[in-house]
Design a protein around this motif. Structure first.
Motif, short mmCIF file in Angstrom:
data_model
loop_
_atom_site.label_atom_id
_atom_site.label_comp_id
_atom_site.label_asym_id
_atom_site.label_seq_id
_atom_site.Cartn_x
_atom_site.Cartn_y
_atom_site.Cartn_z
N UNK A 188 0.68 -1.26 0.01
CA UNK A 188 0.08 0.08 -0.02
C UNK A 188 0.79 1.31 -0.02
N UNK A 190 3.99 1.68 -1.55
CA UNK A 190 4.33 1.76 -2.75
C UNK A 190 3.36 2.23 -3.54
N UNK A 191 1.96 1.62 -3.52
CA UNK A 191 0.96 1.98 -4.45
C UNK A 191 0.80 3.60 -4.16
N UNK A 194 3.54 5.90 -5.79
CA UNK A 194 3.56 5.77 -7.26
C UNK A 194 2.34 5.85 -7.98
N UNK B 55 -3.06 3.82 -13.34
CA UNK B 55 -2.31 2.49 -12.89
C UNK B 55 -3.28 1.97 -11.70
N UNK B 56 -3.43 2.75 -10.83
CA UNK B 56 -3.88 2.38 -9.45
C UNK B 56 -5.51 1.60 -9.69
N UNK B 60 -3.99 -2.04 -10.78
CA UNK B 60 -4.16 -2.55 -9.56
C UNK B 60 -5.36 -2.90 -8.70
N UNK B 61 -6.20 -2.09 -8.77
CA UNK B 61 -7.83 -2.50 -8.34
C UNK B 61 -8.49 -3.03 -9.09
N UNK B 404 4.85 2.51 -12.71
CA UNK B 404 5.76 2.36 -11.59
C UNK B 404 5.25 1.63 -10.33
N UNK B 405 4.09 1.30 -10.39
CA UNK B 405 3.46 0.57 -9.08
C UNK B 405 3.99 -0.78 -9.37
N UNK B 408 8.39 -1.73 -11.47
CA UNK B 408 10.01 -1.01 -11.10
C UNK B 408 10.81 -2.49 -11.00
N UNK B 421 16.82 0.55 -1.00
CA UNK B 421 15.98 0.50 -2.17
C UNK B 421 15.85 1.73 -3.31
#
Lengths: 249, 589
Positions: A188, A190-191, A194, B55-56, B60-61, B404-405, B408, B421
Motif C-alpha cells: 500500500x 508503494x501504491x 507511485x 495505474x492504481x 491494481x484495483x 511504476x507501481x 519497478x 531500495x
C-alpha cells in the motif's frame, strides 16, 4: 450529477465506485450517448482521517517514512502523502474487499498457491495489525509507541516482521501474521508513492520524478521517432501539473 | 419469471465473439439479442483520456475486470487437493461488461502454425507415439490451418492488425516471420515503430542466426478504416494498454471495430447488466429453447430463441454448459465425458537484462503490442528429438509500459524498502529490458474443469473448479526457451542477465496470462469433444460455442487471433449451411 448516471458515487469512498445495482438497459438502434458522461476518480485532499485513528495514522506515518525515507532522491513516504493515500483507500471499496469473493467457508490450511484465504479485509488487517504492533512495542521498548522508537529500532521491528520472526499478539496464518501485515503495508505504501496524485499520495509526483516516469502524457510518438535518448519532460498526472495551477513544476 | 417474445438468435456475452456474431447475423437479416452481464462501456465515457491512464484504478484495483464477488472459480493443483476460491483474480483477469476482455488486452494477434492444428498426428508421425508425455491428452483440431486462413485474414482486417507478413501465399517475405503459415494478404497496417529494446533484440537475434520480426498487434500503426467502415486512429505509444481501455481508438476491440456498426442495426438489441443463468432445453434434451437471465433488479426473464450462441469468456462458457446440464462432465478417473476436459493454459517465462547507465530504454513509450519476436523455437519449427519435450514458445522483446507501481526493477538482493531500495531503484530505472516467451501448454488427463462442491456465486449456483498444474514437459520446454532468451539478452549487451525459469506449482496470485483454453473443445467425435468442427454442440445442435474453450490444447501464442478466426469460421457455417437446415447437426456423430 446527471440524473441518468448509471452508476453512482459512494459518498464514503475516495474512489468512484461503480455500482452494479444500476438497472440493466436495453440498447438498440444507435450507440447510447449522454453528454459529458465520464467516471473520474474523486480528488483526495489531505486533512482529517476517514478510517485511521489519529494514533494509527501516527504509526503509519512512521512506517511509511522508514519504507521511503527522505533523502536527495525524494521526500519521505509521509511527506509524499502515503498515509493519506492509505487512509482513503481503506475507507473505500478496497478497505472492505467489496469487489472480492469473501464468502466462506475459510480454510484453516490453504495451499500456498491459493492466494488470499483470510476472512480479514484490509480495514480489519490494519486495525488488528497496528494494535498488535503497538502492543509489541509497548512490551519490548518500555512502554514506547512505534513512532517513538529510533529509526534503527523501527527498522529492526519492520525487518523482523518482514522475515516473520516477530509474533504479533495472537495473530497467525491464515488470518494474519507479521509478514502478511508487513507485505500489505509495503504494498500500500508503494501504491501510494507511485499512484496518480489524485489518490492522495505521490504528492507533486515525487515518486514519478524519482524514477523518471513521465506519467499520463499519453502520446510518446516523439520518443519512438528517436529511440534511446534521455527523456527530460516533466511528468503529468490526470490532475495536471503544478505548473498548470500556477505553481512551479 | 416473465417470458419475452422469441428472437431468432440469443447471444450470451457481448465481447469480441458476441459482437462479431451479432453483427454478421443481424446483417444476414436475423433478429438478434445479446445479453451481457456487465455494463455498457464505450471509449469516450469509460476510457476517457482524462481518466484512462490510471495505474492504481485499472491495473491494481482492477476496476473494469470481472469482480470475483460476481463470479470467480475455485482452484487447486491436483485432484486430491481441496479447491479454494480465487478470492482476488491474479494469475488471469477475465473482463466484464460490453467488450469483455477485448477491451483490456495487449492486442497480440497471432495465427497458430499449421502443425499446431494437426498436432498429435504431426508429432506422432515425426517422433513416434512414445515421444508424447505421460497422460498427455493432446489431439488434432477438427479444422486445418488452410481452412481457417481466410477467417484469420478477415479478423485481422476487422482489427487493422499491424505487422509484417513473412509468408505471402508460400513466398517468404523479408522482415516477416518465415515460420508462419501462408497468408493470403499482407497485414492491414504496417508494424509499430520499434523502441530501443526492439532494435537491440532485432540486431542480437539476427547475429545469433534467428529470424526476428515485429509482433503482430491490435494497436494500429496508422489511421485505418476496417471492412465494416469503422475508423481507427494511430497508436500513440501511451504506455497504458494492457489492463486499460484505449482512449485513442487505436486498440482493436469490439468498441473500436464492431459496435459502432452493430448498434445501428435495428434488428439487434443489447441488454446489459443482465446475467444468463441457464440455457433452457426442450423436454427431449436435444434442442435449446432459449435462455433464462436475471437483470440487475433481480427479475428473472426467459428469452426464447431458435439459436443460442455462447459468447462469454472461455471459462464461463464452460461453466454455463455445466450449469445448464448440456453435455457430459469429464471424469479424470475414467477419462470419460468431455465437458471440462483438456483445460490448458500458457507457459511463459524469460530473462531480465540489466544494462549500463547510458542505455535508456524509455519503455514508458510503449504499446501493448510493441515487440520484436522470433519463432525459431516455437511449435515444431525445431527438431525436438534431442530435447525430450514437445511444444515451444515465441521469443519476445516487448516495450509495453513503465508504470511504476508494478514495473519497478531492482538488482537481485536489493532490500524491498529503505534508502538502499531507493538508490537501487533510481540507478536501475530505465536501464533494464526483458526477453520473454509465450509458451505452449498442452493438455493432460488430470487438468480439467468441473463444478465445485462447496462454493457458490451470489445467485447460489456452484462456482467452477479448476484443477491445473504445470507439467514436467512444459517446465522442461520452458527451461530450454529461457536459456534461449538469455542468449539473446546477452547478445543485446546486458551486463547482467537473470533467468526467470518457470516453476511449479501453478499459483493463482501472480499475473501470468488470461489465456485459459479448453474445457469445451472442438473435435471430430463426441467421444473427444464437446462441439463439432463447426463449433456446434454435439448433443444440442442449435447451441454453438465460441472462444478459447474450443482449443484442444494451447499453442505458443496468444489465443485471440485464433478465437477471431474460429468465430468467422463458425459464422460461415451458420450462415451458409446451418440456417438452410436449422436445428440439424452439420456433422453426423
Amino acid at each position: 450529477m446527471p440524473a441518468l448516471t448509471r452508476r453512482h458515487l459512494l459518498s464514503a469512498t475516495a474512489l468512484v465506485a461503480f455500482s452494479s445495482s444500476a438497472l440493466g438497459r436495453s440498447l438498440t438502434g444507435s450507440l447510447p450517448w449522454q453528454p459529458n458522461e465520464a467516471y473520474p476518480p474523486q480528488l483526495v485532499r489531505p486533512g482529517g482521517w476517514y478510517f485511521l485513528t489519529a494514533d494509527e495514522a501516527a504509526m503509519v506515518d512512521a512506517i511509511v517514512t522508514r519504507f521511503i525515507p527522505a533523502d536527495d532522491l525524494s521526500p519521505s513516504g509521509k511527506d509524499a502523502g502515503c498515509t493519506v493515500f492509505i487512509d482513503r483507500q481503506l475507507a473505500g471499496p478496497y478497505g472492505t474487499y467489496e469487489w472480492l469473493y469473501m464468502k466462506g467457508p475459510f480454510s484453516a490450511n490453504p495451499l500456498p498457491t491459493q492466494g488470499i484465504q483470510s476472512p480479514l479485509v484490509p480495514q480489519q488487517q490494519y486495525r488488528q495489525g497496528l494494535a498488535a504492533l503497538a502492543a509489541h512495542c509497548r512490551d519490548q521498548f518500555g512502554g514506547k509507541r512505534f513512532e517513538q522508537l529510533t529509526g534503527d529500532e523501527q527498522d529492526g521491528v519492520l525487518r523482523a516482521m518482514e522475515k516473520n520472526e516477530l509474533q504479533l499478539g495472537q495473530l497467525k496464518r491464515p488470518l494474519l501474521d507479521a509478514k502478511m501485515f508487513f507485505d500489505l503495508l509495503l504494498q500500500n505504501t508503494m501504491e501510494g508513492f507511485f499512484a496518480d496524485p489524485v489518490y492522495g499520495g505521490n504528492r507533486d509526483m515525487v515518486g514519478w520524478k524519482m524514477v523518471g516516469f513521465p506519467g499520463t502524457r499519453y502520446d510518446f510518438r516523439d520518443v519512438l521517432a528517436n529511440p534511446g535518448q534521455v527523456y527530460n519532460k516533466p511528468p503529468v498526472s490526470i490532475i495536471g501539473r503544478p505548473a498548470w495551477n500556477g505553481r512551479p513544476a | 419469471m416473465s417470458r419475452l417474445p422469441k428472437k431468432d438468435v440469443v447471444i450470451i456475452g457481448l465481447g469480441w465473439t458476441g459482437s462479431i456474431m451479432a453483427h454478421e447475423l443481424a446483417q444476414a437479416g436475423l433478429d438478434v439479442v445479446a445479453i451481457e452481464r456487465g455494463p455498457w462501456r464505450d471509449t469516450a465515457s469509460d476510457y476517457n483520456i482524462g481518466t484512462a491512464p490510471d495505474e492504481l484504478r485499472y491495473a491494481i484495483r482492477q476496476d473494469i475486470f470481472l469482480r470475483p464477488a460476481q463470479e470467480t472459480l475455485t482452484a487447486r493443483n491436483t485432484p486430491d487437493q481441496v479447491a479454494l476460491p480465487i478470492r482476488k483474480y491474479g494469475s488471469f483477469l477475465p473482463g466484464n461488461g460490453v467488450g469483455g476482455a477485448g477491451v483490456h488486452w495487449n492486442g497480440h494477434t497471432w495465427r497458430f502454425m499449421p502443425t499446431d492444428f494437426n498436432l498429435r498426428s504431426h508429432l506422432v508421425g515425426r517422433y513416434g507415439e512414445g515421444f508424447l508425455p505421460e497422460h498427455s491428452t493432446i489431439q488434432d483440431w477438427p479444422v486445418s490451418y488452410d481452412e481457417l486462413e481466410p477467417h484469420y485474414d478477415f479478423f485481422e482486417k476487422v482489427c487493422g492488425i499491424s505487422g509484417k507478413a513473412g509468408n505471402l501465399r508460400g513466398a517468404t517475405q523479408a522482415g516477416g516471420n518465415p515460420f508462419e503459415g501462408w497468408r493470403s494478404d499482407e497485414y492491414p497496417t504496417p508494424p509499430l515503430k520499434p523502441n530501443l529494446a526492439q532494435n537491440l533484440f532485432h540486431k542480437a537475434a539476427t547475429e545469433l542466426g534467428l529470424h526476428p520480426f515485429p509482433l503482430p498487434g491490435a494497436n494500429v500503426s496508422t489511421a485505418y478504416t476496417n471492412p465494416y467502415g469503422v475508423r481507427m486512429a494511430p497508436c500513440t505509444y501511451c504506455g497504458f494498454c494492457e489492463w486499460f481501455g484505449c482512449a485513442n481508438y487505436s486498440k482493436s476491440s469490439p468498441q473500436t471495430c464492431v459496435l459502432p456498426v452493430l448498434m445501428r442495426q435495428t434488428n439487434f438489441e443489447a441488454r446489459t447488466l443482465s446475467e444468463v443463468t441457464k440455457i433452457n432445453l426442450a423436454p427431449d434434451g436435444k434442442t435449446a429453447t432459449g435462455v433464462t437471465y436475471v437483470d440487475s433488479a433481480g427479475r428473472e426473464w426467459e428469452q426464447p430463441a431458435d439459436l443460442v450462441l455462447l459468447c462469454a469468456y472461455s471459462l464461463f462458457n464452460v461453466r454455463l454448459l455445466m450449469l445448464s446440464g448440456i453435455g457430459t462432465q469429464y471424469d479424470p478417473a475414467t477419462g470419460k465425458g468431455t465437458l471440462g476436459r483438456n483445460y490448458a493454459y500458457q507457459t511463459n517465462a524469460g530473462s531480465l537484462g540489466y544494462f549500463d547507465k547510458d542505455t535508456h530504454f524509455n519503455h514508458f513509450a510503449g504499446a501493448g503490442s510493441l515487440g520484436m519476436m522470433a519463432d525459431d523455437f516455437n511449435g515444431d519449427v525445431f527438431d525436438h528429438g534431442p530435447h525430450g519435450f514437445i511444444g515451444g514458445a515465441n521469443l519476445a522483446c516487448n516495450s509495453t509500459n513503465a508504470r511504476p507501481i508494478s514495473s519497478r526493477v531492482v538488482p537481485p538482493g536489493t532490500p524491498r524498502w529503505g534508502a538502499q531500495w531507493k538508490k537501487a531503484t533510481v540507478e536501475t530505472a530505465n536501464h533494464t529490458a526483458n526477453v520473454g516467451s509465450q509458451g505452449s501448454s498442452y493438455s493432460y488427463r488430470d487438468c480439467y474443469l468441473d463444478l465445485d462442491p462447496t462454493y457458490k456465486d451470489p445467485l447460489g449456483r456452484p462456482l467452477m473448479r479448476m484443477t491445473f498444474d504445470f507439467k514436467e514437459n512444459e517446465l522442461k520446454m520452458s527451461r530450454f526457451i529461457v536459456d534461449r532468451t538469455a542468449e539473446v539478452m546477452q547478445a543485446m549487451g546486458a551486463k547482467q542477465v537473470v533467468k526467470n525459469y518457470k516453476r511449479g506449482p501453478w499459483d493463482v496470485v501472480p499475473y501470468q496470462t488470461t489465456h485459459n483454453t479448453g474445457g469445451a473443445v472442438m473435435g471430430n467425435t463426441p467421444e473427444d469433444s464437446v462441439v463439432n468442427r463447426y463449433t456446434q454442440h454435439w448433443d444440442v445442435p442449435n447451441v454453438f460455442v465460441s472462444g478459447a474453450c474450443l482449443f484442444p490444447q494451447n499453442a505458443g501464442y496468444n489465443p485471440t487471433g485464433t478465437v477471431g478466426a474460429l468465430t468467422y469460421w463458425a459464422l460461415d457455417a451458420i450462415k451458409n449451411r446451418y440456417l438452410k437446415n436449422p436445428g440439424q447437426p452439420m456433422v453426423q456423430a
